[in-house]
Design a protein around this motif. Structure first.
Motif, PDB file in Angstrom:
ATOM      1  N   ALA A  34       0.842  -1.205   0.000  1.00 55.08           N
ATOM      2  CA  ALA A  34       0.000   0.000   0.000  1.00 55.08           C
ATOM      3  C   ALA A  34       0.877   1.255   0.000  1.00 55.08           C
ATOM      4  CB  ALA A  34      -0.922  -0.004   1.219  1.00 55.08           C
ATOM      5  N   VAL A  35       1.969   1.208   0.760  1.00 53.75           N
ATOM      6  CA  VAL A  35       2.877   2.357   0.834  1.00 53.75           C
ATOM      7  C   VAL A  35       3.467   2.632  -0.544  1.00 53.75           C
ATOM      8  CG1 VAL A  35       5.117   3.114   1.751  1.00 53.75           C
ATOM      9  CG2 VAL A  35       3.435   2.036   3.279  1.00 53.75           C
ATOM     10  N   ARG A  36       3.916   1.587  -1.194  1.00 48.31           N
ATOM     11  CA  ARG A  36       4.549   1.780  -2.513  1.00 48.31           C
ATOM     12  C   ARG A  36       3.528   2.289  -3.536  1.00 48.31           C
ATOM     13  NH1 ARG A  36       8.388  -2.727  -1.109  1.00 48.31           N
ATOM     14  NH2 ARG A  36      10.318  -1.553  -0.873  1.00 48.31           N
ATOM     15  N   ARG A  37       2.326   1.726  -3.484  1.00 47.68           N
ATOM     16  CA  ARG A  37       1.282   2.185  -4.412  1.00 47.68           C
ATOM     17  C   ARG A  37       1.001   3.672  -4.194  1.00 47.68           C
ATOM     18  NH1 ARG A  37      -1.544  -2.525  -3.313  1.00 47.68           N
ATOM     19  NH2 ARG A  37      -2.722  -1.434  -1.709  1.00 47.68           N
ATOM     20  N   TYR A  38       0.890   4.056  -2.917  1.00 48.87           N
ATOM     21  CA  TYR A  38       0.535   5.428  -2.587  1.00 48.87           C
ATOM     22  C   TYR A  38       1.600   6.401  -3.092  1.00 48.87           C
ATOM     23  CZ  TYR A  38      -0.297   9.670   0.051  1.00 48.87           C
ATOM     24  OH  TYR A  38      -0.512  10.992   0.390  1.00 48.87           O
ATOM     25  N   PHE A  39       2.850   6.096  -2.795  1.00 47.05           N
ATOM     26  CA  PHE A  39       3.896   7.044  -3.183  1.00 47.05           C
ATOM     27  C   PHE A  39       4.085   7.064  -4.695  1.00 47.05           C
ATOM     28  CE2 PHE A  39       5.159   6.858   1.351  1.00 47.05           C
ATOM     29  CZ  PHE A  39       5.147   8.230   1.586  1.00 47.05           C
ATOM     30  N   ASP A  40       3.941   5.932  -5.333  1.00 45.36           N
ATOM     31  CA  ASP A  40       4.053   5.906  -6.798  1.00 45.36           C
ATOM     32  C   ASP A  40       2.973   6.802  -7.399  1.00 45.36           C
ATOM     33  OD1 ASP A  40       5.163   4.892  -9.270  1.00 45.36           O
ATOM     34  OD2 ASP A  40       3.253   3.816  -9.482  1.00 45.36           O
ATOM     35  N   ALA A  41       1.753   6.664  -6.868  1.00 45.61           N
ATOM     36  CA  ALA A  41       0.653   7.469  -7.405  1.00 45.61           C
ATOM     37  C   ALA A  41       0.880   8.958  -7.165  1.00 45.61           C
ATOM     38  CB  ALA A  41      -0.666   7.029  -6.768  1.00 45.61           C
ATOM     39  N   ASN A  42       1.690   9.288  -6.176  1.00 47.17           N
ATOM     40  CA  ASN A  42       1.947  10.697  -5.875  1.00 47.17           C
ATOM     41  C   ASN A  42       3.273  11.204  -6.437  1.00 47.17           C
ATOM     42  OD1 ASN A  42      -0.251  12.004  -4.089  1.00 47.17           O
ATOM     43  ND2 ASN A  42      -0.065   9.905  -3.346  1.00 47.17           N
ATOM     44  N   GLY A  43       3.811  10.488  -7.385  1.00 44.53           N
ATOM     45  CA  GLY A  43       4.985  10.980  -8.099  1.00 44.53           C
ATOM     46  C   GLY A  43       6.303  10.835  -7.358  1.00 44.53           C
ATOM     47  N   PHE A  44       6.362   9.953  -6.388  1.00 44.36           N
ATOM     48  CA  PHE A  44       7.637   9.717  -5.675  1.00 44.36           C
ATOM     49  C   PHE A  44       8.449   8.648  -6.401  1.00 44.36           C
ATOM     50  CE2 PHE A  44       5.346  11.974  -2.551  1.00 44.36           C
ATOM     51  CZ  PHE A  44       6.235  12.428  -1.588  1.00 44.36           C
ATOM     52  N   LEU A  45       9.763   8.769  -6.297  1.00 42.21           N
ATOM     53  CA  LEU A  45      10.652   7.741  -6.831  1.00 42.21           C
ATOM     54  C   LEU A  45      11.212   6.942  -5.667  1.00 42.21           C
ATOM     55  CD1 LEU A  45      12.719   9.974  -9.296  1.00 42.21           C
ATOM     56  CD2 LEU A  45      10.751   8.511  -9.850  1.00 42.21           C
ATOM     57  N   GLU A  46      11.179   5.634  -5.755  1.00 43.22           N
ATOM     58  CA  GLU A  46      11.880   4.854  -4.714  1.00 43.22           C
ATOM     59  C   GLU A  46      13.323   4.686  -5.168  1.00 43.22           C
ATOM     60  OE1 GLU A  46      11.672   1.304  -1.503  1.00 43.22           O
ATOM     61  OE2 GLU A  46      10.216   1.163  -3.126  1.00 43.22           O
ATOM     62  N   ILE A  47      14.219   5.216  -4.380  1.00 44.30           N
ATOM     63  CA  ILE A  47      15.640   5.200  -4.753  1.00 44.30           C
ATOM     64  C   ILE A  47      16.422   4.556  -3.619  1.00 44.30           C
ATOM     65  CG2 ILE A  47      17.607   6.617  -5.467  1.00 44.30           C
ATOM     66  CD1 ILE A  47      15.629   8.797  -6.291  1.00 44.30           C
ATOM     67  N   GLU A  48      17.236   3.562  -3.965  1.00 42.77           N
ATOM     68  CA  GLU A  48      18.043   2.908  -2.929  1.00 42.77           C
ATOM     69  C   GLU A  48      19.272   3.741  -2.614  1.00 42.77           C
ATOM     70  OE1 GLU A  48      17.960  -1.639  -4.058  1.00 42.77           O
ATOM     71  OE2 GLU A  48      17.594  -0.246  -5.722  1.00 42.77           O
ATOM     72  N   THR A  49      19.658   3.724  -1.379  1.00 44.43           N
ATOM     73  CA  THR A  49      20.859   4.440  -0.943  1.00 44.43           C
ATOM     74  C   THR A  49      21.817   3.403  -0.344  1.00 44.43           C
ATOM     75  OG1 THR A  49      19.676   4.911   1.103  1.00 44.43           O
ATOM     76  CG2 THR A  49      19.695   6.651  -0.552  1.00 44.43           C
ATOM     77  N   PRO A  50      23.101   3.751  -0.241  1.00 42.55           N
ATOM     78  CA  PRO A  50      24.085   2.720   0.114  1.00 42.55           C
ATOM     79  C   PRO A  50      23.937   2.185   1.538  1.00 42.55           C
ATOM     80  CG  PRO A  50      25.165   4.742  -0.624  1.00 42.55           C
ATOM     81  CD  PRO A  50      23.715   5.054  -0.519  1.00 42.55           C
ATOM     82  N   ILE A  51      24.292   0.919   1.671  1.00 40.92           N
ATOM     83  CA  ILE A  51      24.372   0.269   2.988  1.00 40.92           C
ATOM     84  C   ILE A  51      25.808   0.391   3.507  1.00 40.92           C
ATOM     85  CG2 ILE A  51      24.247  -1.970   4.173  1.00 40.92           C
ATOM     86  CD1 ILE A  51      21.515  -0.819   3.536  1.00 40.92           C
ATOM     87  N   LEU A  52      26.769   0.246   2.607  1.00 38.00           N
ATOM     88  CA  LEU A  52      28.158   0.493   3.012  1.00 38.00           C
ATOM     89  C   LEU A  52      28.397   1.978   2.811  1.00 38.00           C
ATOM     90  CD1 LEU A  52      29.991  -2.517   1.354  1.00 38.00           C
ATOM     91  CD2 LEU A  52      29.350  -2.245   3.741  1.00 38.00           C
ATOM     92  N   THR A  53      28.522   2.712   3.891  1.00 37.33           N
ATOM     93  CA  THR A  53      28.583   4.166   3.724  1.00 37.33           C
ATOM     94  C   THR A  53      29.417   4.787   4.832  1.00 37.33           C
ATOM     95  OG1 THR A  53      27.219   6.136   3.492  1.00 37.33           O
ATOM     96  CG2 THR A  53      26.329   4.404   4.872  1.00 37.33           C
ATOM     97  N   LYS A  54      29.203   6.082   5.002  1.00 36.93           N
ATOM     98  CA  LYS A  54      29.944   6.823   6.004  1.00 36.93           C
ATOM     99  C   LYS A  54      28.998   7.064   7.166  1.00 36.93           C
ATOM    100  CE  LYS A  54      32.844  10.934   5.613  1.00 36.93           C
ATOM    101  NZ  LYS A  54      34.209  10.434   5.620  1.00 36.93           N
ATOM    102  N   SER A  55      29.563   7.312   8.324  1.00 38.95           N
ATOM    103  CA  SER A  55      28.744   7.556   9.502  1.00 38.95           C
ATOM    104  C   SER A  55      27.657   8.606   9.215  1.00 38.95           C
ATOM    105  CB  SER A  55      29.651   8.055  10.619  1.00 38.95           C
ATOM    106  OG  SER A  55      28.882   8.253  11.764  1.00 38.95           O
ATOM    107  N   THR A  56      26.424   8.331   9.629  1.00 40.45           N
ATOM    108  CA  THR A  56      25.325   9.282   9.423  1.00 40.45           C
ATOM    109  C   THR A  56      24.905   9.873  10.773  1.00 40.45           C
ATOM    110  OG1 THR A  56      23.884   7.361   9.358  1.00 40.45           O
ATOM    111  CG2 THR A  56      24.447   8.363   7.250  1.00 40.45           C
ATOM    112  N   PRO A  57      24.126  10.933  10.737  1.00 37.99           N
ATOM    113  CA  PRO A  57      24.074  11.789  11.927  1.00 37.99           C
ATOM    114  C   PRO A  57      22.952  11.559  12.915  1.00 37.99           C
ATOM    115  CG  PRO A  57      22.992  12.854  10.120  1.00 37.99           C
ATOM    116  CD  PRO A  57      23.344  11.490   9.646  1.00 37.99           C
ATOM    117  N   GLU A  58      22.448  10.371  13.108  1.00 39.35           N
ATOM    118  CA  GLU A  58      21.294  10.229  14.001  1.00 39.35           C
ATOM    119  C   GLU A  58      21.687  10.163  15.481  1.00 39.35           C
ATOM    120  OE1 GLU A  58      18.463  10.698  12.729  1.00 39.35           O
ATOM    121  OE2 GLU A  58      18.833  10.314  10.603  1.00 39.35           O
ATOM    122  N   GLY A  59      22.972  10.154  15.752  1.00 37.26           N
ATOM    123  CA  GLY A  59      23.389  10.278  17.150  1.00 37.26           C
ATOM    124  C   GLY A  59      23.542   8.964  17.894  1.00 37.26           C
TER     125      GLY A  59
END
Ligand code: ASP
Length: 584
Positions: A131-156
């Motif tokens: 349902a989530v994917r259908r909803y966002f697709d219908a609203n013009g969102f792109l599902e884009i994957e981002t890296p799993i091997l990456t640099k430290s991110t800022p959530e603390g």
């Protein structure tokens, strides 16, 4: 051919019934005693054997209809039986929901997942994701994957690190969230991004946290908070439609300051009502010296009304007061009995008139009871907030079939960390201050509010996000407030700071906790019940027994030396045995 597992065997001598189970449910199949070779084969069947049958579907006789089964009106009279695989006796019965220790369930997760409860939970989770994917697709969102091997991110939180073989001594971090990547996607002109993604946080796990969890991660260019709210509210409607619940929009909105004052929590459960009320004005000039002084010193007096106090005998009230007292908190009470007479734990000297005014001011009528606390404002609300929830729980005011959504807005931008003696970002360092609070960054940064919001449902935070800083100079200012030197900022987020300077659109987003949402939909209190392969509260996968020691060759290739030899020797099963009973 009907294919599936032997769910239950019922051997009635002459007749043999098998309940067969597949993902869709259970079907009764019956063997005819006159077909001897078939019957002999069928007698070998045990729970969890995998079989295929062909036969004739017939209506069951009126007395044998089973209203509990979807297929309860029919049965299959078997003509042919194929035993496709046998099964060891399972460590717990799959066919019924008898309680089994969670350690055992997690070790044999594949059997646990065969049970109807988890089957339904996982199927429902799939429907939510669809349902989530259908909803966002219908609203013009792109599902884009981002890296799993990456640099430290800022959530603390603490990062999970992955050593690089080709770059000795260097590490990837697993993403705590795709935060910087989704912002960079806005800089890259992608406009509307969504991703159902895994996030990794190496925290000391509180109950019901998972080291890896799933977010519905969203980012939009040219967004204001309102843009995000109006995009997410219909999404929640679609998600709740999966369980046939109609969600009313728009959701309520409440400032962080109000949530703390009125409910003692930044994720208030609105189902029980029972707002905390401030009654300091009554005591500003009162004869009650203790309260008068607290108010004069900048404190306050707050109260909570129990609307239906019939179940609160004098000793029950004393019990609550003593419980609070044991935690160092001083609770007073006042009651208007059914006949209108007033009793209270206020000292005599305060006088009945003041207590009456208090009850009047609180709107507490006959048969109602008020609890009162004086002190530092946030602390009084926190005490009453906890009391409110325990009363609500005890009095059955938390109806699981009611869904009270709430946007909590205008969070503080910063939080003081007494250990590190510096400000830390309450959401994350890329969150924009409120326009009207920019000036406070110089004068009283602790009072500045952020364009940050949480989505709360029935007392659980199910999402959080913010409008981001899109101006490189403001971002640098933010780092300096957080005591992050330009050098450190460059090392940690240099790539992002550089990107900010190439024409960044205003943007903002949110991340919703898919696991928690699915748990609420399934009426489960633990998110482990809606994750196919969860870890224990001590971050162990009991089924695969991960984490586990690795070969020394692998360590050498990674240029790593281990400093704790005892653990390395506790290999395989031993290591796992140690960890059983780690589920909270
Ligand atoms: N990255 C944030 C989080 O994981 C959510 C957001 O700001 O969009 O909590």
């Amino acid at each position: 051919m009907l294919l599936g597992w032997v769910h239950r065997v019922r051997d009635l001598g002459g007749l043999l019934f098998i309940d067969m189970r597949d993902r869709e449910g259970v079907t009764q199949v019956v063997f005819d005693k006159d077909d001897e070779p078939l019957m002999a084969k069928a007698k070998r069947l045990r729970s969890e054997f995998v079989i295929g049958v062909t036969g004739r579907v017939q209506r069951r006789s009126q007395e044998t209809i089973n209203p509990k089964l979807d297929t309860g009106e029919v049965e299959v009279v078997v003509r042919q039986l194929a035993i496709l695989n046998e099964a060891k006796t399972p460590p717990f019965p799959v066919a019924d929901e008898t309680p089994v220790s969670e350690d055992v369930r997690l070790k044999y997760r594949y059997l646990d997942l065969r049970r109807p409860r988890l089957q339904q939970n996982i199927i429902q989770r799939h429907r939510v994701m669809a349902a989530v994917r259908r909803y966002f697709d219908a609203n013009g969102f792109l599902e884009i994957e981002t890296p799993i091997l990456t640099k430290s991110t800022p959530e603390g939180a603490r990062d999970y690190l992955v050593p690089s073989r080709v770059h000795p001594g260097e590490f990837f971090a697993l993403p705590q969230s795709p935060q910087l990547f989704k912002q960079i996607l806005m800089i890259a002109g992608m406009d509307r991004y969504v991703q159902i993604c895994k996030c990794f946080r190496d925290e000391d796990l509180r109950a019901d946290r998972q080291p890896e969890f799933t977010q519905i991660d969203v980012e939009m260019s040219f967004a204001r908070p309102e843009t995000i709210f109006t995009m997410i509210e219909p999404l929640m409607r679609e998600i709740f439609a999966v369980i046939g619940v109609e969600v009313a929009t728009p959701f309520r909105r409440m400032s962080y300051a109000d949530a703390i004052a009125k409910y003692g929590s930044d994720k208030p459960d609105l189902r029980p009502g029972m707002e905390i009320q401030d009654v300091r004005d009554l005591f500003r000039e009162s004869s009650f010296g203790v309260f008068k002084k607290i108010v004069a010193d900048g404190g306050t007096v707050r109260a909570l009304v129990v609307e239906n106090a019939a179940g609160y005998s004098r000793s029950a009230v004393d019990g609550i007061v003593n419980q609070e007292k044991s935690q160092g908190r001083h609770l007073l009470w006042a009651r208007r009995a059914e006949d209108g007479s007033i009793t209270s734990s206020f000292p005599k000297a305060v006088g009945e008139e003041t207590v009456r005014q208090l009850l009047d001011g609180l709107g507490a009528g006959n048969g109602q009871l008020a609890f009162v606390v004086a002190g530092e404002p946030d602390a009084t609300s926190k005490t009453l907030g906890q009391l409110r929830l325990s009363i609500a729980k005890k009095d059955g005011l938390l109806d699981p079939n009611r869904y009270e959504f709430l946007w909590v807005v205008d969070f503080p931008l910063l939080e003081w960390d007494p250990e590190e003696k510096r400000y830390v970002a309450m959401h994350h360092p890329f969150t924009s201050p409120l326009d009207e609070d920019f000036g406070k960054l110089d004068t009283e940064p602790g009072a500045a509010r952020a364009k940050a919001y949480d989505l709360v449902l029935n007392g659980s935070e199910i999402g959080g996000g913010s409008i981001r800083i899109h101006d490189a100079a403001v971002q640098s200012r933010m780092f300096s407030l957080l005591n992050i030197s330009p050098e450190e900022a460059r090392l940690r987020f240099g790539f992002f700071l550089e990107a900010l300077e190439y024409g960044t659109p205003p943007h903002g987003g949110i991340a919703l906790g898919l696991d928690r949402i699915c748990a609420i939909l399934a009426n489960e209190s633990s998110i482990r019940e809606v994750i196919a392969f969860p870890k224990t509260a001590t971050a162990v996968d009991l089924m695969s027994s991960a984490p586990s020691p690795v070969e020394s060759k692998q360590l050498r290739e990674l240029h790593l030396k281990i400093d704790t030899p005892q653990r390395i020797s506790a290999r395989g099963q031993e290591a796992v045995a140690d960890r059983v009973s780690t589920v909270e």
